[in-house]
Every structure is written in C-alpha cells, then in structure tokens.
Design a protein around this motif. Sequence first.
Motif, PDB file in Angstrom:
ATOM      1  N   GLU A 125       0.592   0.404 -16.035  1.00 31.31           N
ATOM      2  CA  GLU A 125      -0.540  -0.068 -15.235  1.00 31.31           C
ATOM      3  C   GLU A 125      -0.097  -1.017 -14.118  1.00 31.31           C
ATOM      4  N   VAL A 126       1.055  -1.625 -14.262  1.00 29.18           N
ATOM      5  CA  VAL A 126       1.540  -2.591 -13.271  1.00 29.18           C
ATOM      6  C   VAL A 126       2.272  -1.896 -12.115  1.00 29.18           C
ATOM      7  N   ARG A 127       2.727  -0.678 -12.330  1.00 28.34           N
ATOM      8  CA  ARG A 127       3.556   0.020 -11.338  1.00 28.34           C
ATOM      9  C   ARG A 127       2.879   0.134  -9.969  1.00 28.34           C
ATOM     10  N   ASP A 128       1.602   0.478  -9.920  1.00 28.35           N
ATOM     11  CA  ASP A 128       0.910   0.609  -8.625  1.00 28.35           C
ATOM     12  C   ASP A 128       0.861  -0.729  -7.878  1.00 28.35           C
ATOM     13  N   LEU A 129       0.667  -1.835  -8.615  1.00 28.92           N
ATOM     14  CA  LEU A 129       0.666  -3.160  -7.987  1.00 28.92           C
ATOM     15  C   LEU A 129       2.044  -3.477  -7.413  1.00 28.92           C
ATOM     16  N   VAL A 130       3.090  -3.126  -8.145  1.00 22.66           N
ATOM     17  CA  VAL A 130       4.456  -3.329  -7.667  1.00 22.66           C
ATOM     18  C   VAL A 130       4.691  -2.504  -6.407  1.00 22.66           C
ATOM     19  N   ASN A 131       4.261  -1.259  -6.418  1.00 26.81           N
ATOM     20  CA  ASN A 131       4.457  -0.396  -5.243  1.00 26.81           C
ATOM     21  C   ASN A 131       3.751  -0.945  -4.004  1.00 26.81           C
ATOM     22  N   GLU A 132       2.566  -1.532  -4.184  1.00 24.96           N
ATOM     23  CA  GLU A 132       1.843  -2.130  -3.047  1.00 24.96           C
ATOM     24  C   GLU A 132       2.654  -3.270  -2.430  1.00 24.96           C
ATOM     25  N   GLU A 133       3.160  -4.175  -3.257  1.00 23.86           N
ATOM     26  CA  GLU A 133       3.952  -5.300  -2.742  1.00 23.86           C
ATOM     27  C   GLU A 133       5.297  -4.819  -2.195  1.00 23.86           C
ATOM     28  N   TRP A 134       5.856  -3.786  -2.798  1.00 27.90           N
ATOM     29  CA  TRP A 134       7.126  -3.197  -2.345  1.00 27.90           C
ATOM     30  C   TRP A 134       6.997  -2.722  -0.902  1.00 27.90           C
ATOM     31  N   VAL A 135       5.927  -2.006  -0.619  1.00 28.32           N
ATOM     32  CA  VAL A 135       5.723  -1.474   0.735  1.00 28.32           C
ATOM     33  C   VAL A 135       5.457  -2.605   1.728  1.00 28.32           C
ATOM     34  N   LYS A 136       4.805  -3.674   1.289  1.00 29.70           N
ATOM     35  CA  LYS A 136       4.611  -4.831   2.170  1.00 29.70           C
ATOM     36  C   LYS A 136       5.956  -5.478   2.516  1.00 29.70           C
ATOM     37  N   MET A 137       6.830  -5.609   1.518  1.00 26.35           N
ATOM     38  CA  MET A 137       8.121  -6.236   1.742  1.00 26.35           C
ATOM     39  C   MET A 137       9.076  -5.316   2.500  1.00 26.35           C
ATOM     40  N   PHE A 138       8.999  -4.025   2.213  1.00 16.67           N
ATOM     41  CA  PHE A 138       9.902  -3.038   2.817  1.00 16.67           C
ATOM     42  C   PHE A 138       9.077  -1.919   3.449  1.00 16.67           C
ATOM     43  N   PRO A 139       8.436  -2.181   4.590  1.00 15.29           N
ATOM     44  CA  PRO A 139       7.519  -1.191   5.177  1.00 15.29           C
ATOM     45  C   PRO A 139       8.200   0.057   5.740  1.00 15.29           C
ATOM     46  N   ASP A 140       9.460  -0.038   6.116  1.00 11.81           N
ATOM     47  CA  ASP A 140      10.160   1.093   6.729  1.00 11.81           C
ATOM     48  C   ASP A 140      10.787   1.968   5.639  1.00 11.81           C
ATOM     49  N   PRO A 141      10.269   3.182   5.424  1.00 10.43           N
ATOM     50  CA  PRO A 141      10.816   4.028   4.366  1.00 10.43           C
ATOM     51  C   PRO A 141      12.275   4.423   4.588  1.00 10.43           C
ATOM     52  N   SER A 142      12.773   4.258   5.797  1.00  5.39           N
ATOM     53  CA  SER A 142      14.170   4.606   6.054  1.00  5.39           C
ATOM     54  C   SER A 142      15.102   3.394   5.865  1.00  5.39           C
ATOM     55  N   SER A 143      14.523   2.244   5.463  1.00  3.68           N
ATOM     56  CA  SER A 143      15.337   1.043   5.261  1.00  3.68           C
ATOM     57  C   SER A 143      14.833   0.250   4.056  1.00  3.68           C
ATOM     58  N   ARG A 144      14.906   0.873   2.898  1.00  2.00           N
ATOM     59  CA  ARG A 144      14.512   0.210   1.656  1.00  2.00           C
ATOM     60  C   ARG A 144      15.714   0.128   0.725  1.00  2.00           C
ATOM     61  N   PRO A 145      15.783  -0.924  -0.086  1.00  2.00           N
ATOM     62  CA  PRO A 145      16.876  -1.005  -1.057  1.00  2.00           C
ATOM     63  C   PRO A 145      16.651  -0.008  -2.194  1.00  2.00           C
ATOM     64  N   ALA A 146      17.707   0.219  -2.958  1.00  2.00           N
ATOM     65  CA  ALA A 146      17.570   1.004  -4.179  1.00  2.00           C
ATOM     66  C   ALA A 146      16.674   0.226  -5.140  1.00  2.00           C
ATOM     67  N   ARG A 147      15.964   0.948  -5.992  1.00  2.00           N
ATOM     68  CA  ARG A 147      15.086   0.282  -6.958  1.00  2.00           C
ATOM     69  C   ARG A 147      15.003   1.091  -8.244  1.00  2.00           C
ATOM     70  N   HIS A 148      14.940   0.368  -9.341  1.00  2.00           N
ATOM     71  CA  HIS A 148      14.706   0.964 -10.646  1.00  2.00           C
ATOM     72  C   HIS A 148      13.629   0.130 -11.311  1.00  2.00           C
ATOM     73  N   SER A 149      12.659   0.774 -11.962  1.00  2.00           N
ATOM     74  CA  SER A 149      11.543   0.045 -12.583  1.00  2.00           C
ATOM     75  C   SER A 149      11.334   0.485 -14.032  1.00  2.00           C
ATOM     76  N   PRO A 150      12.177   0.007 -14.932  1.00  2.00           N
ATOM     77  CA  PRO A 150      12.013   0.388 -16.340  1.00  2.00           C
ATOM     78  C   PRO A 150      10.919  -0.421 -17.035  1.00  2.00           C
ATOM     79  N   ILE A 151      10.358   0.179 -18.078  1.00  2.00           N
ATOM     80  CA  ILE A 151       9.425  -0.526 -18.947  1.00  2.00           C
ATOM     81  C   ILE A 151      10.259  -1.494 -19.805  1.00  2.00           C
TER      82      ILE A 151
END
Length: 129
Positions: free
Chosen positions: A84-110
């Motif tokens: 349930e938290v993943r969508d909230l993380v994705n929202e903040e992720w896109v705010k921090m890294f708006p350019d899809p061609s310049s994002r860091p690697a990410r892993h989101s385990p439970i």
Amino acid sequence: MSYRKSIEIPGVTHGTTPIPQGAKLGRMVFSSGIAGIDPRTGTIPDDPAEQVRLVFQHVRTFMEEAGGSPEHIGRMTVYIKNEEVRDLVNEEWVKMFPDPSSRPARHSPIADLRRGALVQAEIIAVLPE
C-alpha cells in the motif's frame, strides 16, 4: 583526521544507538536507514503519506549535508512495510527525479520495519570531483 566522515541529518537520529545517518569516504556517500522521523517531535508519524514525504525530505537534507544533491545518488533502496505504501513512494520518487532518463537505480523490497515505520531508505551516492 579520519578519511571517513560521519553525516547527520539535523533533528533526526537513530535514538540511543551509536550509528550515524551515514558516512562519506572521499567522493562516495553511504546512508544508514533513513526513516520518516518528524524532526520536531523525534517520532514517526502515523500518516503514511507524511512518513514518505519526510523520508524524501531527509534524503535531500542528507545529500546536502554530504556536500551534494539528489542528482548524485546512484542507487536508492526504499524498504516498504507493505504494498500500500509503494504508490506513495512512487509519487515522491517522481518529484525528486522527474526526468525518466536521469533516475538512480532503485529496489523496493517488503521489509519488517521497526518503530512504526512504513518506509525507510538507504542511498549510495558519488559526489562530483
């Protein structure tokens, strides 16, 4: 003088444990677990969206304290308590890294997080020369 320098986020600590928020070795920066602690109260709020917002705010502050910015993050692990938290993380992720061609690697385990945390981040960054 030590080659390694501890990095702290003002108002955010690991409580009574002797662990810094992270460390800098030359141009490399490594964080410990960065939780959504409210620096005014020292507690983790119950609201999931506020926790996630605070984690990303602390990541920005951590990088500033290290002498960089989120632009220098190469990998971010975002531990989540449940899906349930993943969508909230994705929202903040896109705010921090708006350019899809310049994002860091990410892993989101439970993960089984402590102290009421629903999200926690760890980063690895490389500062510019």
